[in-house]
Design an enzyme around this catalytic site. Structure first.
Site, PDB file in Angstrom:
ATOM      1  N   PHE A  29       0.724  -1.209   0.041  1.00 30.39           N
ATOM      2  CA  PHE A  29       0.104  -0.037   0.003  1.00 30.39           C
ATOM      3  C   PHE A  29       0.878   1.410   0.120  1.00 30.39           C
ATOM      4  O   PHE A  29       0.751   2.157  -1.120  1.00 30.39           O
ATOM      5  CB  PHE A  29      -0.821   0.026   1.161  1.00 30.39           C
ATOM      6  CG  PHE A  29      -1.409   1.210   1.650  1.00 30.39           C
ATOM      7  CD1 PHE A  29      -2.283   2.015   0.882  1.00 30.39           C
ATOM      8  CD2 PHE A  29      -1.309   1.563   3.032  1.00 30.39           C
ATOM      9  CE1 PHE A  29      -2.789   3.267   1.676  1.00 30.39           C
ATOM     10  CE2 PHE A  29      -1.745   2.766   3.693  1.00 30.39           C
ATOM     11  CZ  PHE A  29      -2.546   3.610   2.822  1.00 30.39           C
ATOM     12  N   THR A  80       2.166  -9.819   1.816  1.00 26.18           N
ATOM     13  CA  THR A  80       0.946  -8.935   2.091  1.00 26.18           C
ATOM     14  C   THR A  80       0.805  -7.829   0.773  1.00 26.18           C
ATOM     15  O   THR A  80      -0.036  -7.140   0.582  1.00 26.18           O
ATOM     16  CB  THR A  80       0.996  -7.775   3.432  1.00 26.18           C
ATOM     17  OG1 THR A  80       2.264  -7.063   3.273  1.00 26.18           O
ATOM     18  CG2 THR A  80       0.976  -8.715   4.639  1.00 26.18           C
ATOM     19  N   ILE A 137      13.140 -10.038   2.059  1.00 23.30           N
ATOM     20  CA  ILE A 137      14.262  -9.298   2.639  1.00 23.30           C
ATOM     21  C   ILE A 137      14.738 -10.027   3.571  1.00 23.30           C
ATOM     22  O   ILE A 137      15.878  -9.778   4.122  1.00 23.30           O
ATOM     23  CB  ILE A 137      13.806  -7.814   3.313  1.00 23.30           C
ATOM     24  CG1 ILE A 137      12.658  -8.220   3.968  1.00 23.30           C
ATOM     25  CG2 ILE A 137      13.303  -7.066   2.148  1.00 23.30           C
ATOM     26  CD1 ILE A 137      12.358  -6.996   5.054  1.00 23.30           C
ATOM     27  N   TYR A 164       5.346  -5.381  17.686  1.00 17.99           N
ATOM     28  CA  TYR A 164       5.234  -4.685  16.588  1.00 17.99           C
ATOM     29  C   TYR A 164       6.028  -3.335  16.672  1.00 17.99           C
ATOM     30  O   TYR A 164       6.946  -2.913  15.860  1.00 17.99           O
ATOM     31  CB  TYR A 164       3.849  -4.552  15.794  1.00 17.99           C
ATOM     32  CG  TYR A 164       3.866  -3.774  14.631  1.00 17.99           C
ATOM     33  CD1 TYR A 164       4.409  -3.928  13.523  1.00 17.99           C
ATOM     34  CD2 TYR A 164       3.449  -2.283  14.808  1.00 17.99           C
ATOM     35  CE1 TYR A 164       4.357  -3.207  12.333  1.00 17.99           C
ATOM     36  CE2 TYR A 164       3.710  -1.326  13.683  1.00 17.99           C
ATOM     37  CZ  TYR A 164       4.035  -1.747  12.593  1.00 17.99           C
ATOM     38  OH  TYR A 164       4.277  -1.085  11.282  1.00 17.99           O
TER      39      TYR A 164
HETATM   40  C1  UD1 Z   1      -0.422   1.089  14.606  1.00 23.71           C
HETATM   41  C2  UD1 Z   1       0.575   2.255  14.627  1.00 23.71           C
HETATM   42  C3  UD1 Z   1       0.744   2.772  13.105  1.00 23.71           C
HETATM   43  C4  UD1 Z   1       1.218   1.690  12.055  1.00 23.71           C
HETATM   44  C5  UD1 Z   1       0.188   0.310  12.386  1.00 23.71           C
HETATM   45  C6  UD1 Z   1       0.686  -0.727  11.601  1.00 23.71           C
HETATM   46  C7  UD1 Z   1      -0.035   3.557  16.669  1.00 23.71           C
HETATM   47  C8  UD1 Z   1      -0.556   4.500  17.279  1.00 23.71           C
HETATM   48  N1  UD1 Z   1       0.218   3.441  15.256  1.00 23.71           N
HETATM   49  O1  UD1 Z   1      -1.491   1.411  14.087  1.00 23.71           O
HETATM   50  O2  UD1 Z   1       1.598   3.966  13.077  1.00 23.71           O
HETATM   51  O3  UD1 Z   1       1.482   1.980  10.829  1.00 23.71           O
HETATM   52  O4  UD1 Z   1      -0.100  -0.059  13.699  1.00 23.71           O
HETATM   53  O5  UD1 Z   1      -0.046  -1.680  11.531  1.00 23.71           O
HETATM   54  O6  UD1 Z   1       0.243   2.377  17.260  1.00 23.71           O
HETATM   55  N2  UD1 Z   1      -9.715  -0.837  15.607  1.00 23.71           N
HETATM   56  C9  UD1 Z   1     -11.044  -1.191  15.971  1.00 23.71           C
HETATM   57  N3  UD1 Z   1     -11.703  -1.824  15.065  1.00 23.71           N
HETATM   58  C10 UD1 Z   1     -11.017  -2.578  14.012  1.00 23.71           C
HETATM   59  C11 UD1 Z   1      -9.794  -2.325  13.663  1.00 23.71           C
HETATM   60  C12 UD1 Z   1      -9.212  -1.455  14.750  1.00 23.71           C
HETATM   61  O7  UD1 Z   1     -11.661  -0.429  16.724  1.00 23.71           O
HETATM   62  O8  UD1 Z   1     -11.794  -3.277  13.482  1.00 23.71           O
HETATM   63  C13 UD1 Z   1      -8.953   0.247  16.701  1.00 23.71           C
HETATM   64  C14 UD1 Z   1      -7.781  -0.351  17.156  1.00 23.71           C
HETATM   65  O9  UD1 Z   1      -7.956  -1.014  18.366  1.00 23.71           O
HETATM   66  C15 UD1 Z   1      -6.891   0.956  17.434  1.00 23.71           C
HETATM   67  C16 UD1 Z   1      -7.344   1.816  16.029  1.00 23.71           C
HETATM   68  O10 UD1 Z   1      -8.671   1.186  15.496  1.00 23.71           O
HETATM   69  O11 UD1 Z   1      -7.349   1.690  18.331  1.00 23.71           O
HETATM   70  C17 UD1 Z   1      -6.300   1.700  14.825  1.00 23.71           C
HETATM   71  O12 UD1 Z   1      -5.920   0.506  14.665  1.00 23.71           O
HETATM   72  P1  UD1 Z   1      -5.172   0.122  13.519  1.00 23.71           P
HETATM   73  O13 UD1 Z   1      -5.723   0.598  12.317  1.00 23.71           O
HETATM   74  O14 UD1 Z   1      -4.959  -1.445  13.673  1.00 23.71           O
HETATM   75  O15 UD1 Z   1      -3.785   0.876  13.677  1.00 23.71           O
HETATM   76  P2  UD1 Z   1      -2.762   0.864  15.099  1.00 23.71           P
HETATM   77  O16 UD1 Z   1      -2.742  -0.096  15.811  1.00 23.71           O
HETATM   78  O17 UD1 Z   1      -3.204   2.288  15.727  1.00 23.71           O
END
Ligand code: UD1
Length: 313
Positions: free
Chosen positions: A13, A38, A58, A145
């Site tokens: 992406f 991916t 890699i 991660y």
């Molecule tokens: C994290 C990192 C980001 C990184 C990414 C890679 C942080 C702040 N950010 O993203 O920089 O690029 O990992 O994967 O740590 N959520 C829901 N419902 C869903 C899916 C997610 O509520 O179905 C919530 C999660 O609990 C979270 C938020 O949405 O609070 C964002 O989740 P996600 O998109 O997975 O990214 P991060 O874990 O924040």
């Protein structure tokens, strides 16, 4: 001689957005390294004839070293993303995100590469007492991660300081936009939101939905990568790659309802392990040193992204 550009994870992406930006800016030779775990070749459909695509991993130094040798710049995007995925299955993400990154840096040093721009992560901060998050804050990773991405960043700094390889790390803040793959439970939350709204289904928010993120549009991140590749006197440094705003998940879902003219209530589930509560970038250093200049408001980025998902269904 015209040196080439390498994008690891270039079928992904973010990597494919960097590839397109490089070509738009007139880069002559762009080589993509991707194992298609991916990433997807279809992300490169429009540019396939203009690039050199190499299916390589890699984690295999012998395979990637000759491809990287002599490059002007390596954009290192290849990774196994996702906080929950790294919790459920830590071995592959450890190997790719730490050992794979080490291989890329090692190959870049051995091959006389001009600069490595590394995809670091805002997750390295963990939960901080103050917002926005500044690069000078002590990292506090909360998941495998987050730790893996931080180790890669430290390694990039060590390769700069000890071996004189030019490196720049960009801590991405929740990148979203066209081509983000919504097909896995580990997918980025906004890609899941897009899919849900178009299918008229409720998304599940983990926790109360009041956690916040500095969602950053993929084209702004690609543009910053190109700037980081050129900026003088930045080797060894780490920069936030965000917008400087934050929005809660509840607000993001509401905005999408408004744009789409829908009224679908979200469902709520238990909080997710390793989740960061709030995330917001201080962009002062990136603006000052790299000329960071994000162009897409959250609403503008969301509209473009939704259009893309609608048209690609
Ligand atoms: C994290 C990192 C980001 C990184 C990414 C890679 C942080 C702040 N950010 O993203 O920089 O690029 O990992 O994967 O740590 N959520 C829901 N419902 C869903 C899916 C997610 O509520 O179905 C919530 C999660 O609990 C979270 C938020 O949405 O609070 C964002 O989740 P996600 O998109 O997975 O990214 P991060 O874990 O924040």
């Amino acid at each position: 001689m015209n040196r080439h550009y390498v994008v690891t994870g270039g079928a992904g992406f973010i990597g494919s957005a960097i590839v397109r930006s490089l070509l738009r800016e007139g880069a002559g030779k762009v080589l993509v390294i991707d194992n298609l775990l991916t990433g997807r070749e279809s992300n490169l459909d429009e540019v396939r004839a203009s690039i050199d695509f190499q299916r390589a991993d890699i984690c295999n130094y012998q395979e990637i070293a000759p491809l990287i040798a002599g490059a002007a710049v390596v954009f290192h995007e290849a990774a196994i993303p996702s906080v929950p995925r790294s919790i459920d299955d830590p071995v592959p993400s450890h190997e790719v995100n730490i050992d794979g990154t080490f291989n890329v840096l090692r190959a870049a040093r051995a091959g006389g590469v001009g600069r490595v721009v590394y995809a670091a992560s805002s997750s390295a901060y963990g939960d901080t007492e103050v917002l926005p998050k500044v690069e000078s804050m002590k990292p506090s990773p909360k998941s495998p991660y987050a730790l893996q991405k931080l180790v890669g960043e430290y390694y990039a700094g060590i390769f700069a300081g000890v071996y004189g390889l030019e490196t720049v790390s960009l801590r991405y803040f929740n990148v979203y936009g066209p081509r983000q793959d919504p097909s896995s439970p580990y997918s980025g939350v906004l890609s899941l939101f897009m899919k849900a709204v178009l299918e008229r289904k409720s998304p599940t928010l983990f926790g109360d939905g009041e956690q916040s993120r500095d969602f950053t549009y993929v084209e702004d991140v690609a543009a910053l990568n190109l700037k980081a590749a050129r900026a003088p006197h930045v080797s060894g440094n780490v920069y936030n790659a965000g917008n400087g705003d934050r929005i809660t998940l509840n607000q993001a879902w509401q905005l999408l309802q408004r744009i789409e003219g829908a009224g679908i209530p979200a469902l709520y589930g238990p909080p997710r392990a390793g989740d960061v509560r709030d995330s917001q970038a201080d962009t002062t250093a990136a603006v000052r040193d790299l000329g960071h200049n994000p162009q897409f408001s959250f609403e503008a980025g969301m509209r473009l992204t939704l259009d893309w998902y609608r048209n690609s269904r």
